[in-house]
Design an enzyme around this catalytic site. Structure first.
Site, PDB file in Angstrom:
ATOM      1  N   GLU A  28     144.702   6.302  59.991  1.00 11.98           N
ATOM      2  CA  GLU A  28     143.644   7.257  60.299  1.00 11.98           C
ATOM      3  C   GLU A  28     142.300   6.591  60.011  1.00 11.98           C
ATOM      4  O   GLU A  28     142.153   5.994  58.948  1.00 11.98           O
ATOM      5  CB  GLU A  28     143.770   8.523  59.462  1.00 11.98           C
ATOM      6  CG  GLU A  28     142.746   9.574  59.889  1.00 11.98           C
ATOM      7  CD  GLU A  28     142.879  10.900  59.140  1.00 11.98           C
ATOM      8  OE1 GLU A  28     143.760  11.018  58.276  1.00 11.98           O
ATOM      9  OE2 GLU A  28     142.087  11.791  59.442  1.00 11.98           O
TER      10      GLU A  28
ATOM     11  N   GLY B  35     141.200   8.253  49.302  1.00  6.01           N
ATOM     12  CA  GLY B  35     141.964   8.773  48.177  1.00  6.01           C
ATOM     13  C   GLY B  35     143.460   8.666  48.419  1.00  6.01           C
ATOM     14  O   GLY B  35     144.207   8.167  47.585  1.00  6.01           O
ATOM     15  N   ALA B  36     143.883   9.149  49.583  1.00  7.46           N
ATOM     16  CA  ALA B  36     145.300   9.133  49.914  1.00  7.46           C
ATOM     17  C   ALA B  36     145.439   9.502  51.384  1.00  7.46           C
ATOM     18  O   ALA B  36     144.483   9.960  52.008  1.00  7.46           O
ATOM     19  CB  ALA B  36     146.071  10.129  49.054  1.00  7.46           C
ATOM     20  N   MET B  37     146.651   9.312  51.925  1.00  8.97           N
ATOM     21  CA  MET B  37     146.862   9.530  53.351  1.00  8.97           C
ATOM     22  C   MET B  37     148.198  10.227  53.585  1.00  8.97           C
ATOM     23  O   MET B  37     149.219   9.791  53.064  1.00  8.97           O
ATOM     24  CB  MET B  37     146.796   8.177  54.086  1.00  8.97           C
ATOM     25  CG  MET B  37     147.029   8.260  55.572  1.00  8.97           C
ATOM     26  SD  MET B  37     145.736   9.241  56.400  1.00  8.97           S
ATOM     27  CE  MET B  37     146.688   9.928  57.745  1.00  8.97           C
TER      28      MET B  37
ATOM     29  N   ASN C  32     150.495  10.479  55.845  1.00  9.58           N
ATOM     30  CA  ASN C  32     151.500  10.031  56.814  1.00  9.58           C
ATOM     31  C   ASN C  32     152.786  10.844  56.679  1.00  9.58           C
ATOM     32  O   ASN C  32     153.267  11.073  55.580  1.00  9.58           O
ATOM     33  CB  ASN C  32     151.822   8.564  56.578  1.00  9.58           C
ATOM     34  CG  ASN C  32     150.591   7.735  56.339  1.00  9.58           C
ATOM     35  OD1 ASN C  32     149.725   7.672  57.177  1.00  9.58           O
ATOM     36  ND2 ASN C  32     150.495   7.142  55.153  1.00  9.58           N
TER      37      ASN C  32
ATOM     38  N   HIS D  28     147.034  18.296  48.071  1.00  2.99           N
ATOM     39  CA  HIS D  28     146.301  18.204  49.347  1.00  2.99           C
ATOM     40  C   HIS D  28     147.127  17.456  50.389  1.00  2.99           C
ATOM     41  O   HIS D  28     147.334  17.943  51.506  1.00  2.99           O
ATOM     42  CB  HIS D  28     144.968  17.507  49.107  1.00  2.99           C
ATOM     43  CG  HIS D  28     144.142  17.297  50.330  1.00  2.99           C
ATOM     44  ND1 HIS D  28     143.133  18.158  50.710  1.00  2.99           N
ATOM     45  CD2 HIS D  28     144.178  16.336  51.289  1.00  2.99           C
ATOM     46  CE1 HIS D  28     142.600  17.726  51.834  1.00  2.99           C
ATOM     47  NE2 HIS D  28     143.204  16.625  52.212  1.00  2.99           N
ATOM     48  N   GLU D  29     147.612  16.268  50.031  1.00  2.02           N
ATOM     49  CA  GLU D  29     148.350  15.470  51.019  1.00  2.02           C
ATOM     50  C   GLU D  29     149.664  16.159  51.384  1.00  2.02           C
ATOM     51  O   GLU D  29     150.074  16.144  52.537  1.00  2.02           O
ATOM     52  CB  GLU D  29     148.600  14.053  50.489  1.00  2.02           C
ATOM     53  CG  GLU D  29     147.341  13.305  50.039  1.00  2.02           C
ATOM     54  CD  GLU D  29     146.229  13.243  51.066  1.00  2.02           C
ATOM     55  OE1 GLU D  29     146.528  13.261  52.279  1.00  2.02           O
ATOM     56  OE2 GLU D  29     145.041  13.203  50.670  1.00  2.02           O
TER      57      GLU D  29
ATOM     58  N   HIS E  41     149.103  18.914  53.877  1.00  2.00           N
ATOM     59  CA  HIS E  41     148.857  18.430  55.239  1.00  2.00           C
ATOM     60  C   HIS E  41     150.124  18.459  56.099  1.00  2.00           C
ATOM     61  O   HIS E  41     150.037  18.459  57.319  1.00  2.00           O
ATOM     62  CB  HIS E  41     148.327  16.994  55.205  1.00  2.00           C
ATOM     63  CG  HIS E  41     146.840  16.882  55.190  1.00  2.00           C
ATOM     64  ND1 HIS E  41     146.011  17.617  56.009  1.00  2.00           N
ATOM     65  CD2 HIS E  41     146.023  16.076  54.466  1.00  2.00           C
ATOM     66  CE1 HIS E  41     144.757  17.271  55.772  1.00  2.00           C
ATOM     67  NE2 HIS E  41     144.730  16.357  54.844  1.00  2.00           N
TER      68      HIS E  41
ATOM     69  N   GLU F  81     141.148  19.085  57.685  1.00  3.02           N
ATOM     70  CA  GLU F  81     140.600  18.763  56.361  1.00  3.02           C
ATOM     71  C   GLU F  81     140.002  19.982  55.653  1.00  3.02           C
ATOM     72  O   GLU F  81     140.284  20.225  54.488  1.00  3.02           O
ATOM     73  CB  GLU F  81     139.590  17.622  56.451  1.00  3.02           C
ATOM     74  CG  GLU F  81     140.216  16.287  56.865  1.00  3.02           C
ATOM     75  CD  GLU F  81     141.385  15.843  55.987  1.00  3.02           C
ATOM     76  OE1 GLU F  81     141.525  16.363  54.865  1.00  3.02           O
ATOM     77  OE2 GLU F  81     142.169  14.991  56.447  1.00  3.02           O
TER      78      GLU F  81
HETATM   79 ZN   LIG Z   1     143.065  15.454  53.913  1.00  2.77          ZN
END
Ligand SMILES: [Zn+2]
Length: 885
Positions: A127, A268-270, A272, A304-305, A308, A327
């Site tokens: 991303e 911060g993080a993703m 996937n 949060h991740e 998603h 987001e």
């Molecule tokens: Zn996010």
């Protein structure tokens, strides 16, 4: 390096993709310098496309080795390939198979986008537009495909091989020292959610039973030896999974959920699909290595991740203009999760502090943009606090306007209607309009109009008619590209507080009902008449920060002190204290600049004293009340001709005055809060430590007898990182003899641990003294620092530019010069991080004239530099801009 792109991308130019991808079969053979990627795409013409179209695939620095169509090598005259694009002018207008082979050098990838190495670990970040650095692809979120990924590597170098979905095969490659694993993800996804990881990794495992009884394997991968620092992240993950089932009815959908912590990560993080990749800062924690704030950050980012998976992955964005769809909504969800896990009022105060310090500042400067932008040059520059935090406020307002039941119905409708799709903001909001049976057309302005609305409220009581009139006027200031604005829908939560501190009944004279204490303001000016009031009330406005606005109310100091003592809404109790402090600080900044002295406000100090003495209040709340508005808040209130030194001095003097006036109470509180209970990173424990450390900080600020020695003792005796860091911060920010000792001691203790060394770098960069610039420059060549690692850069340079307003804004321009040199040096290696650093100059226009000229010249130096990345040139151009977006 991509060159500057002349034409921007515009929302209005969106059209559906000409080609769809049904399946992607990737075969990635990992090698440090020459990783071979074979991609087999099954493509088909989009039935929604207007006419037969060429096939144009995105690339970024790719090295094409072979290309086949339906199994046959494609003749060179039938396609054009360069590093950034692959075009087949006349592809068959039917489904066909395209096989693309590219070779990458992950070790040379310093941008940390696409496939790269973090230490010895191979990992990916796709991303927003990183997948095109792995293979040619229609790199846009509305192209969703089913992925199967085979990863192969040297068994000894990378014993762990991971990709999205569930593992379906693994084994040795006969006759070699290599092995492979094949992963299949059954859920169609956009390519930005693709991930693979290979390396020597330790693993912590757990299980989770979902609400329908399915067993999910949970695995967190970290550098070997750090497994004992994953317990809190795993616990937070399980709590987040349960919470999403209970609060939003959302269940996890794969057999396994994996998190990999890497040390080199731009963000911060993703999220996937099934394989979240994290900055290790948001995974690794133990009481001895992490502060309470670190634990809270881990809890929030893990949640949060994970969230998603539904808001972002199952339903993704149609295009990058809709970024807030995933987001803003997911930040709202993680804020609500944290509020349920901890103290709701304290979480709200802390979220609003962050919103004001960052988003309000962005909204007031040249980088202001709507929650959903309509134009970008570089999408990486729109991962902003406006898209994230203001985006979350907009979702929160939907809930406030509709009430919890209709909000949940709207969310359920969104999941039911758009699962598996790439959606838009309009489609999201329409679900709430349908659930509530009302129009939300005017509400959509929150997505399209930038700027923080200013709301002026005047209340008047008429004893003769027992009525109270509230006049409300709103304006939205001009922002780049948006000179004139329309009135917004503002859900203004309101209480009318009576003399005894209780809320009076809200009855509108015209008979309209007020639901849940919310007045829906919709016009540029309107009045609300309240009836049957036997006394003049004090209005408590925008309770819980029900709308992200700047509120200007005709409340006197007596009213604010009354609210600080009695408001039923804890947020507004805190807000009243903040407003008293802000008024005093603004006056004192003016006085100091005019050569005078700062004044004291005994009423304000008395109000604070009452809060400190109130045993009913939770310690974390008292800590928030004792912390004055930040320098950015004060600057924003003053608005123009900003002198950072005067603001810093006024704020320091206020903290000293609080410490001196309340010294007895603060000392007493400090002693009583010191307990010998084992450290726990929960809300109650962290609240007690927060208050205790604020007490210590104010005592040291007041130069209270023995306070510095007390801080030094706390530093040495602490059994957890929170208390040790707090004492170190208090001592490091002051020119006391103990400072050099504790800084040296801290480094000696933790030199082996980069995440802790980041704290040491950040503290030194924040010292508000003229020698700091040289100290920061010296630290850039320290063994512990590296420009290649974004966490180190953020800790040292980011802390200097964002947390040290007096030294970054030095009157001689040295701070700006250092930033520009750093940005230009970093840009060729990691443009995303360089651009983020440069945005520290976003408020240059409000500075006093001499600093303003220096900051402008610094930005101009960046803009004139040759071979800038699109990321950095975009920030420089917009920051210098003429009001156009
Ligand atoms: Zn996010």
């Amino acid at each position: 390096m991509r060159t500057e792109q002349a034409s921007p991308v515009r929302l209005q130019d969106y059209r559906p993709p000409d080609w769809l991808v049904e399946t992607v079969d990737l075969d990635v053979s990992l090698d440090p310098k020459a990783t071979r990627v074979r991609a087999r795409l099954v493509l088909k013409p989009n039935p929604k496309a207007a006419a037969p179209a060429p096939l144009v695939l995105d690339g970024d620095g790719l090295d094409l080795r072979s290309l086949k169509l339906d199994g046959a090598v494609l003749a060179p005259e039938l396609y054009v390939a360069d590093p950034d694009r692959l075009t087949i002018a006349q592809p068959p207008q039917r489904p066909f198979r395209l096989e693309i082979e590219t070779v990458l050098d992950p070790s040379a990838n310093t941008r940390l986008m696409g496939l790269y190495r973090s230490g010895a670990t191979y990992c990916t970040q796709c991303e927003a537009e990183g997948f095109r650095r792995i293979t040619y692809f229609p790199d846009r979120p509305d192209v969703m495909a089913v992925y199967t990924t085979r990863v192969e590597a040297d068994q000894a170098d990378a014993p762990v091989l991971l990709a999205n979905g569930n593992m379906v095969a693994s084994g040795q490659v006969p006759g070699t020292a290599r092995h492979f694993a094949t992963w299949h993800d059954p859920f169609p996804k956009p390519c930005y959610l693709f991930a693979l990881v290979g390396g020597k990794l330790g693993c912590v495992e757990d299980r989770f039973r979902t609400m329908s009884g399915r067993e999910v394997e949970l695995r967190i991968f970290v550098e070997p030896g750090k497994e004992d620092r994953c317990a809190y992240a795993m616990d937070a993950l399980k709590r987040a999974m349960r919470w999403d089932e209970e609060v939003f009815g959302r269940e996890y959908d794969l057999d396994t959920f994996m998190i990999v912590a890497v040390s080199d990560f731009n963000m911060g993080a993703m999220e996937n699909k099934g394989l979240n990749v994290f900055n290790d800062k948001y995974v690794l924690a133990s009481p001895a290595t992490a502060t309470d704030a670190d634990f809270a950050g881990i809890e929030a980012v893990i949640a949060h991740e994970y969230f998603h998976n539904w808001t972002g992955n199952r339903i993704t964005c149609r295009d990058w203009f809709q970024l807030c769809l995933k987001e803003g909504l997911t930040v709202f969800r993680d804020q609500e999760f944290s509020a349920d896990q901890r103290s709701r009022p304290v979480e709200r105060i802390s979220d609003v502090r962050g919103l004001r310090a960052h988003q309000f500042v962005e909204d007031a400067g040249p980088l202001a943009h709507p929650v959903r932008p309509t134009l970008y040059h570089e999408i990486n520059n729109f991962y902003t606090t406006t898209v994230y935090e203001k985006g979350a406020e907009v979702v929160r307002m939907l809930k406030t306007l509709l009430g919890p039941d209709q909000f949940r119905q709207g969310m359920d409708l969104y999941f039911a209607r758009h699962d598996g799709e790439a959606a838009t903001v309009e489609q999201f909001v329409q679900c709430f309009a349908d659930a509530a049976g009302r129009s939300l057309d005017q509400f959509m302005l929150w997505y399209s109009q930038a700027g923080t609305p200013e709301v002026v409220v005047n209340g008047t009581y008429q004893a003769a008619t027992r009525s109270y009139r509230l006049e409300v006027a709103q304006t939205v200031p001009p922002t780049p590209g948006q000179p004139a604005k329309e009135p917004m829908v503002i859900p203004l939560a309101l209480g009318l507080v009576g003399r005894d501190g209780s809320d009076l009944a809200l009855k509108l004279a015209d008979g309209r009902r007020i639901e849940r204490g919310i007045i829906p303001v919709t016009k540029s000016a309107e009045a609300f008449d309240f009836a049957e009031l036997d006394e003049a009330p004090v209005p408590s406005l925008n309770r819980g920060f029900s709308a992200p606005i700047r509120l200007i109310a005709n409340l006197g100091a007596d009213d604010l002190r009354f609210l600080a003592a009695h408001d039923n809404d804890p947020f507004n109790r805190w807000q009243a204290v903040q407003m008293l402090a802000t008024r005093l600080l603004v006056d004192n900044v003016a006085a100091l600049r005019a050569g005078g002295t700062a004044r004291n406000d005994p009423g304000f100090l008395a109000a604070l004293g009452a809060i400190v003495a109130d045993p009913q209040l939770e310690p974390a709340f008292v800590a928030q009340a004792l912390t004055p508005p930040g320098e950015a808040d004060i600057a924003r209130e003053i608005g123009r001709d900003i002198d950072p030194d005067a603001i810093f001095n006024a704020r320091s003097e206020l903290r000293a005055a609080i410490g001196a006036h309340l010294a007895t109470e603060l000392s007493d509180r400090y002693q009583r809060l010191g307990d010998n209970a084992p450290y726990r990173p929960d809300a109650a424990g962290s609240g007690r430590r927060a208050l205790r450390n604020v007490c210590l900080d104010l005592l040291v600020a007041a130069q209270h007898g023995g306070a510095v020695a007390l801080a030094a003792r706390q530093y040495q005796g602490a059994d957890n990182m929170t208390d040790r860091m707090a004492a170190l911060a208090i001592l490091s920010l002051r020119d006391v003899p103990q400072r050099a000792d504790v800084l040296a001691d801290f480094y000696a203790r933790y030199a082996h641990d980069p995440l802790i060394v980041d704290k040491w770098l950040a503290l030194q960069a924040a010292i508000p003294e003229p020698a700091t610039l040289d100290r920061v420059k010296a630290l850039t060549v320290h063994a512990a620092f590296s420009f290649a690692n974004p966490n180190r850069v953020r800790a040292l340079i980011g802390s200097f530019t964002m947390a040290n307003q007096t030294q970054f804004n030095r009157a001689d321009g040295g701070g700006y010069g250092f930033l520009v040199d750093t940005v230009l040096a970093l840009d060729p290696k990691n443009p995303q991080v360089a651009a983020r650093l440069l945005s520290a100059l976003k408020s240059w226009r409000v500075l006093e004239p001499s600093r303003r000229a220096l900051a402008q010249a610094a930005l101009a130096r960046v803009a004139a530099a040759p071979a800038l990345s699109r990321d950095v040139s975009d920030i420089a151009a917009r920051a210098l801009g003429d009001g156009k977006p």
